[in-house]
Design a protein around this motif. Structure first.
Motif, mmCIF file in Angstrom:
data_model
loop_
_atom_site.group_PDB
_atom_site.id
_atom_site.type_symbol
_atom_site.label_atom_id
_atom_site.label_comp_id
_atom_site.label_asym_id
_atom_site.label_seq_id
_atom_site.Cartn_x
_atom_site.Cartn_y
_atom_site.Cartn_z
ATOM 1 N N ILE A 124 0.832 -1.201 0.000
ATOM 2 C CA ILE A 124 0.000 0.000 0.000
ATOM 3 C C ILE A 124 0.868 1.253 0.000
ATOM 4 O O ILE A 124 1.919 1.299 0.645
ATOM 5 N N TYR A 125 0.415 2.263 -0.739
ATOM 6 C CA TYR A 125 1.098 3.557 -0.765
ATOM 7 C C TYR A 125 0.466 4.480 0.274
ATOM 8 O O TYR A 125 -0.750 4.443 0.488
ATOM 9 N N ASN A 126 1.280 5.311 0.889
ATOM 10 C CA ASN A 126 0.779 6.228 1.918
ATOM 11 C C ASN A 126 -0.006 7.396 1.339
ATOM 12 O O ASN A 126 -0.758 8.054 2.062
ATOM 13 N N ASP A 127 0.157 7.673 0.052
ATOM 14 C CA ASP A 127 -0.536 8.787 -0.591
ATOM 15 C C ASP A 127 -1.129 8.320 -1.914
ATOM 16 O O ASP A 127 -0.611 7.394 -2.536
ATOM 17 N N PRO A 128 -2.212 8.968 -2.372
ATOM 18 C CA PRO A 128 -2.820 8.600 -3.662
ATOM 19 C C PRO A 128 -2.012 9.188 -4.821
ATOM 20 O O PRO A 128 -2.226 10.318 -5.239
ATOM 21 N N VAL A 129 -1.053 8.422 -5.329
ATOM 22 C CA VAL A 129 -0.162 8.946 -6.362
ATOM 23 C C VAL A 129 -0.925 9.126 -7.679
ATOM 24 O O VAL A 129 -1.823 8.358 -8.009
ATOM 25 N N HIS A 130 -0.552 10.165 -8.415
ATOM 26 C CA HIS A 130 -1.244 10.501 -9.653
ATOM 27 C C HIS A 130 -0.338 11.423 -10.454
ATOM 28 O O HIS A 130 0.764 11.763 -10.017
ATOM 29 N N ALA A 131 -0.790 11.832 -11.613
ATOM 30 C CA ALA A 131 -0.017 12.738 -12.461
ATOM 31 C C ALA A 131 -0.912 13.840 -12.979
ATOM 32 O O ALA A 131 -2.095 13.624 -13.257
ATOM 33 N N VAL A 132 -0.332 15.021 -13.116
ATOM 34 C CA VAL A 132 -0.961 16.117 -13.853
ATOM 35 C C VAL A 132 -0.174 16.270 -15.141
ATOM 36 O O VAL A 132 1.036 16.510 -15.122
ATOM 37 N N ILE A 133 -0.850 16.094 -16.262
ATOM 38 C CA ILE A 133 -0.194 16.114 -17.577
ATOM 39 C C ILE A 133 -0.636 17.368 -18.322
ATOM 40 O O ILE A 133 -1.825 17.638 -18.448
ATOM 41 N N THR A 134 0.345 18.117 -18.803
ATOM 42 C CA THR A 134 0.073 19.324 -19.577
ATOM 43 C C THR A 134 0.678 19.170 -20.965
ATOM 44 O O THR A 134 1.836 18.773 -21.101
ATOM 45 N N LEU A 135 -0.117 19.468 -21.988
ATOM 46 C CA LEU A 135 0.336 19.383 -23.375
ATOM 47 C C LEU A 135 0.417 20.782 -23.965
ATOM 48 O O LEU A 135 -0.491 21.596 -23.789
ATOM 49 N N GLU A 136 1.512 21.039 -24.671
ATOM 50 C CA GLU A 136 1.678 22.303 -25.374
ATOM 51 C C GLU A 136 2.500 22.031 -26.627
ATOM 52 O O GLU A 136 3.686 21.726 -26.537
ATOM 53 N N GLY A 137 1.839 22.096 -27.784
ATOM 54 C CA GLY A 137 2.521 21.707 -29.016
ATOM 55 C C GLY A 137 2.868 20.231 -28.955
ATOM 56 O O GLY A 137 2.008 19.379 -28.725
ATOM 57 N N THR A 138 4.152 19.912 -29.153
ATOM 58 C CA THR A 138 4.602 18.521 -29.025
ATOM 59 C C THR A 138 5.369 18.308 -27.725
ATOM 60 O O THR A 138 6.109 17.335 -27.594
ATOM 61 N N THR A 139 5.191 19.203 -26.772
ATOM 62 C CA THR A 139 5.835 19.073 -25.465
ATOM 63 C C THR A 139 4.852 18.501 -24.452
ATOM 64 O O THR A 139 3.734 18.997 -24.295
ATOM 65 N N ILE A 140 5.277 17.443 -23.775
ATOM 66 C CA ILE A 140 4.479 16.753 -22.764
ATOM 67 C C ILE A 140 5.145 16.975 -21.415
ATOM 68 O O ILE A 140 6.298 16.594 -21.210
ATOM 69 N N THR A 141 4.429 17.605 -20.504
ATOM 70 C CA THR A 141 4.948 17.809 -19.153
ATOM 71 C C THR A 141 4.143 16.956 -18.187
ATOM 72 O O THR A 141 2.926 17.090 -18.093
ATOM 73 N N ILE A 142 4.837 16.055 -17.496
ATOM 74 C CA ILE A 142 4.221 15.170 -16.520
ATOM 75 C C ILE A 142 4.677 15.602 -15.132
ATOM 76 O O ILE A 142 5.864 15.551 -14.825
ATOM 77 N N GLU A 143 3.733 16.047 -14.326
ATOM 78 C CA GLU A 143 4.023 16.393 -12.939
ATOM 79 C C GLU A 143 3.577 15.229 -12.066
ATOM 80 O O GLU A 143 2.383 15.046 -11.826
ATOM 81 N N GLY A 144 4.542 14.446 -11.624
ATOM 82 C CA GLY A 144 4.233 13.289 -10.805
ATOM 83 C C GLY A 144 4.336 13.600 -9.330
ATOM 84 O O GLY A 144 4.304 14.757 -8.914
ATOM 85 N N MET A 145 4.460 12.561 -8.517
ATOM 86 C CA MET A 145 4.595 12.764 -7.072
ATOM 87 C C MET A 145 5.237 11.540 -6.439
ATOM 88 O O MET A 145 5.188 10.431 -6.984
#
Length: 264
Positions: free
Chosen positions: A207-228
């Motif tokens: 079990i993980y202590n926190d609910p891990v997830h990602a915020v993904i932002t797209l701009e043109g052909t750039t993919i930004t993944i903000e994980g945790m």
């Protein structure tokens, strides 16, 4: 918007509180069908609870097209049938297919799109441990990208419940981790007995202590993944649990979602 990549709920009709929280979130919310979605409820009932008109669909948002597909089919003979009430448990060698007509549907949706596309579904194409006819899907992606570069920009999957990013043939393939836990094949006795009595299958979990997830932002052909980053509950990870399946598709079990910025 928010979206999950399948295995959201084993028995959606009997969890109305969860359905209400997700379906009525303050920004648009979308579902995918995973192999465990229909474990305890038929597909039709799940679609009704998820407010999905179909198990595969697409929507456009801010200059991108998001194509939601369903890889949860089996081929017991000459006809593809969908997973239903755990029927796939007895037929492991004929599971994990995308029917040809579904691949053709996906091709048309991509070719008709005025935008770059992101494919979102439970099982991956780039791994040999994903759908069995993955080469059929990959060939389709090669062909549409050859006609128009970056027709398919990204694919997001959830089946392995592992954190993994791979750039394959100029497409970003992103396996999103489970938000909460990893199921292990063998039981372990590292958690307090009182907790195991309260929570079903607790002795099968990391079990993980926190609910891990990602915020993904797209701009043109750039993919930004903000994980945790999180940590294992009580420090019990794969090694302590003795899990023989701790490496799924050569992806280690970790309590995190990595961050990355990728320009294709």
């Amino acid at each position: 918007f928010i979206i999950h990549a399948g295995d959201f709920c084993h028995d959606a009709p009997n969890h109305p509180e969860l359905m209400k929280l997700y379906n009525e979130f303050h920004i648009p919310s979308y579902h995918c069908i995973g192999n465990h979605e229909t474990d305890l409820a038929p597909l039709e009932a799940v679609l009704e609870q998820y407010k999905m008109e179909s198990n595969q669909y697409f929507f456009d948002c801010e200059g991108y097209r998001f194509v939601v597909y369903d890889p949860c089919y089996m081929l017991p003979g000459d006809k593809y049938i969908h997973y239903n009430l755990r029927n796939y448990y007895t037929t492991q060698t004929i599971n994990d297919f995308m029917p040809p007509e579904n691949i053709q549907w996906m091709r048309k949706v991509i070719e008709d799109s005025p935008h770059p596309c992101v494919l979102i579904g439970h099982t991956s194409f780039e791994s040999g441990d994903g759908i069995q006819n993955n080469e059929d899907v990959l060939q389709m992606i090669r062909e549409v990208n050859a006609k128009r570069k970056h027709s398919v920009l990204m694919a997001i999957n959830g089946h392995f419940h592992r954190d993994h990013i791979e750039i394959f043939e100029d497409v970003c393939h992103f396996d999103i981790n489970s938000p909460s836990f990893q199921y292990v094949g063998t039981t372990h006795n590292h958690f307090p007995k009182e907790l195991c009595k309260k929570v079903k299958s607790f002795e099968h979990l990391i079990i993980y202590n926190d609910p891990v997830h990602a915020v993904i932002t797209l701009e043109g052909t750039t993919i930004t993944i903000e994980g945790m980053e999180s940590s294992f509950f009580m420090g019990i990870g794969p090694e302590q649990s003795g899990d023989p399946y701790q490496i799924a598709a050569k992806r280690p079990c970790t309590p995190r979602v990595q961050s990355a910025k990728i320009t294709l």
